[in-house]
Design a protein around this motif. Structure first.
Motif, PDB file in Angstrom:
ATOM      1  N   SER A  83       0.885  -1.240   0.259  1.00  0.00           N
ATOM      2  CA  SER A  83      -0.232  -0.066  -0.137  1.00  0.00           C
ATOM      3  C   SER A  83       0.782   1.248  -0.087  1.00  0.00           C
ATOM      4  N   GLU A 104      -1.918  10.420  -0.127  1.00  0.00           N
ATOM      5  CA  GLU A 104      -3.167  10.272   0.517  1.00  0.00           C
ATOM      6  C   GLU A 104      -4.257  10.895  -0.480  1.00  0.00           C
ATOM      7  N   ARG A 153      -4.910   8.227  -2.915  1.00  0.00           N
ATOM      8  CA  ARG A 153      -5.942   6.911  -2.213  1.00  0.00           C
ATOM      9  C   ARG A 153      -7.199   7.626  -1.988  1.00  0.00           C
TER      10      ARG A 153
END
Length: 177
Positions: free
Chosen positions: A107, A170, A173
């Motif tokens: 990830s 971020e 994502r």
């Protein structure tokens, strides 16, 4: 007449446990002198030799910590081997957007992992923790707090870049869902 003993597997052979029989199971002990732990981690005795040491987890980690992949190579040879392996493993980097490559659970990219190291955080830190750590560290080395200090300015730059990398990741994502 003796009563037959009932089996624990309820008629399903796959439910039987491994080494559940009454015979003694052969256990190989760690090859480190004085260690009585189970030796289930093989390690080569020497390069290109089929013989192996069998260590417990603790001693295998100790053995591997001293391993130098480039030992015995000239500086140019080591650089060439590193370049060749980087080229040969480039397919994993290309496939990282499929989460096939990368560190941990896939990830986080290598850049994100380096940014987390700069901030002193673990790989599973959430963005709120990242922001909090960045603010705390940035306050101590901010150019307004330490004017004219070149080391503090360089540290602040590193913190800024790390935060920007993690902020962009971020945002990606959240956008990809």
């Amino acid at each position: 007449m003796a009563k037959p003993r009932r089996s624990n597997d309820w008629g399903f052979p796959r439910w039987r446990g491994y080494e559940e029989s009454r015979e003694a199971a052969t256990v190989r002990l760690c090859d480190r002198h004085g260690c009585d732990e189970r030796g289930d981690c093989p390690a080569p005795k020497s390069p290109n030799n089929p013989d192996r040491w069998y260590f417990c987890q603790k001693h295998a980690a100790e053995y591997n910590s001293k391993w130098d992949y480039f030992e015995g190579l000239e500086k140019a040879e080591a650089a060439e081997r590193a370049r060749t392996e980087q080229r040969d493993n480039a397919g994993y980097a290309e496939a990282s957007h499929y989460s096939w490559g990368g560190s941990g659970d896939g990830s986080r990219s290598a850049d994100e992992m380096r940014a987390l190291d700069v901030l002193g955080l673990e790989s599973d830190a959430d963005f709120a923790t990242i922001k909090r750590a960045w603010r705390e560290k940035a306050k101590t080395v901010h150019p307004d707090v330490k004017p004219g200090d070149k080391e503090a300015a360089a540290e602040f730059q590193k913190l800024q870049v790390s935060y920007e990398v993690l902020k962009a990741a971020e945002a990606r994502r959240e956008w990809h869902g």
